[in-house]
Design an enzyme around this catalytic site. Structure first.
Site, PDB file in Angstrom:
ATOM      1  N   THR A  14       0.817  -1.212   0.000  1.00  0.00           N
ATOM      2  CA  THR A  14       0.000   0.000   0.000  1.00  0.00           C
ATOM      3  C   THR A  14       0.851   1.262   0.000  1.00  0.00           C
ATOM      4  OG1 THR A  14      -1.841  -1.106   1.119  1.00  0.00           O
ATOM      5  CG2 THR A  14      -1.740   1.291   1.313  1.00  0.00           C
ATOM      6  N   SER A  56       1.181  -7.367  -1.126  1.00  0.00           N
ATOM      7  CA  SER A  56       1.724  -8.438  -0.284  1.00  0.00           C
ATOM      8  C   SER A  56       0.893  -9.713  -0.324  1.00  0.00           C
ATOM      9  CB  SER A  56       1.882  -7.966   1.165  1.00  0.00           C
ATOM     10  OG  SER A  56       0.635  -7.760   1.783  1.00  0.00           O
ATOM     11  N   THR A  87       0.983  -4.608   4.107  1.00  0.00           N
ATOM     12  CA  THR A  87       0.651  -4.973   5.485  1.00  0.00           C
ATOM     13  C   THR A  87      -0.006  -6.348   5.629  1.00  0.00           C
ATOM     14  OG1 THR A  87      -1.481  -3.819   5.348  1.00  0.00           O
ATOM     15  CG2 THR A  87       0.405  -2.566   6.179  1.00  0.00           C
ATOM     16  N   ASP A  88      -0.667  -6.827   4.581  1.00  0.00           N
ATOM     17  CA  ASP A  88      -1.503  -8.017   4.752  1.00  0.00           C
ATOM     18  C   ASP A  88      -0.711  -9.270   5.100  1.00  0.00           C
ATOM     19  OD1 ASP A  88      -3.742  -6.506   4.324  1.00  0.00           O
ATOM     20  OD2 ASP A  88      -3.989  -7.073   2.220  1.00  0.00           O
TER      21      ASP A  88
END
Length: 335
Positions: A14, A56, A87-88
């Site tokens: 992101t 990710s 972040t995932d």
């Protein structure tokens, strides 16, 4: 502070995303991202490496090895490393790097953001600047996640919020430090690293996570045993497993050598960990077959740790059990 040299490794996520007709997609490269943070202190020298530019969701074990190999290649030339990541699956990457790069006196920091760096309201600038400052601090070491001012051991991070800026929690272990808004670092845990860094180069991806649900049947177990070397069972509570699974698990385990197929018992509960022996529904398996237990480990740590063990060691079940219980980068305390 003397001049500190930091390598920022960009992988997408992101933080690097831009709008497209199909939603946000990683599109900014390293120089474009750095344009948004011109206030980097003069005593910190930055170099960049664009390793990939992926959401990710598409990052997996081959990319973990790629990141580790890049850090090993440039390790002697830099004082610290920052990895910009989506972040995932960031918690999986942080855990994997904790096993691939052990006992590092130099900090390896993972960060990302919930909003792209080009947006007017974003957490990306703070997270990236905090990570640079933490990586440049001479007292920092090992693999950590820096996010929303929190410094979390790489094996203890978990994303627990979808949209909020404070997206990551440190599970069953205190935060290592915090980075204040003025850039000051407050350390809660000080643990100097002695000895040299150790890099590993292999992971075994044949690990499956089976989440138990009420009424689950054993139909899938034979396929899982055939295709995977390890099955992590996310049990109910502190370690409950339905009685209808026990016989088939035992039968299938008996078909293979004891160290050929590994079962790990985990819990679906985020905090406080597992303890199979607490209830009869957990003790059912104790005399039926041998297994490993996660106790207070995160799922991300257990998943990547067994990939590392199976990818780098051979031996008996006892050998695997001994390595799995070793405390690496604060990953397991209660075992």
């Amino acid at each position: 502070m003397a001049q500190r040299k930091i390598l920022i490794i960009f992988t997408g996520g992101t933080i690097a995303s831009v709008k497209s007709e199909n939603g946000l997609i990683p599109g900014l490269n390293a120089p474009q991202i750095l344009e948004f943070i011109p206030e980097i202190p003069a005593d910190i020298e930055i170099e960049t490496l664009q390793l990939c530019n992926l959401d990710s969701t598409d990052v997996y074990y081959k990319h973990w090895l790629m990141i580790s190999e890049a850090i090993e290649r440039y390790y002697e030339g830099f004082d610290g490393f920052v990895i910009c990541h989506g972040t995932d699956t960031l918690a999986y990457t942080a855990a994997a790097l904790s096993y691939l790069i052990q006992n590092s006196p130099k900090p390896i920091v993972l960060t990302g953001s919930q909003k792209p760096i080009g947006m007017e309201i974003t957490d990306a600038k703070k997270n990236l600047m905090d990570s640079i400052l933490y990586a440049a601090d001479p007292d920092s070491n090992n693999v950590n996640v820096v996010f929303y001012g929190k410094v979390i051991a790489g094996t203890r991070a978990k994303k627990n919020k979808s949209f909020s800026f404070d997206a990551f929690a440190s599970i069953n272990y205190p935060s290592i430090a915090s980075v204040q808004n003025n850039g000051k670092i407050i350390r809660f845990i000080k643990e100097p690293v002695t000895g040299g860094v150790k890099f590993y180069h292999s992971l075994n991806p044949k690990v499956f996570v089976l989440k138990l649900t009420p009424g689950i049947t054993s139909d899938i177990l034979e396929t899982l045993f055939r295709q995977y070397d390890c099955i992590i069972i996310e049990s109910f509570g502190v370690g409950g497993i339905p009685i209808n699974l026990i016989d088939d698990l035992g039968r299938l385990k008996d078909k293979y050598a004891e160290n050929e197929k590994i079962i790990i018992m985990a819990t679906q509960v985020t905090y406080e960990g597992s303890d199979i022996a607490t209830y009869e529904v957990g003790q059912r398996i104790q005399n039926r077959f041998r297994y490993l237990q996660t106790y207070d480990m995160t799922l991300e740590a257990a998943f990547t740790k067994i990939m590392w063990i199976l990818g780098n060691f051979s031996g008996s079940f006892h050998d695997f059990h001994h390595i799995f219980k070793e405390n690496i980068n604060h990953d397991i305390l209660n075992s």
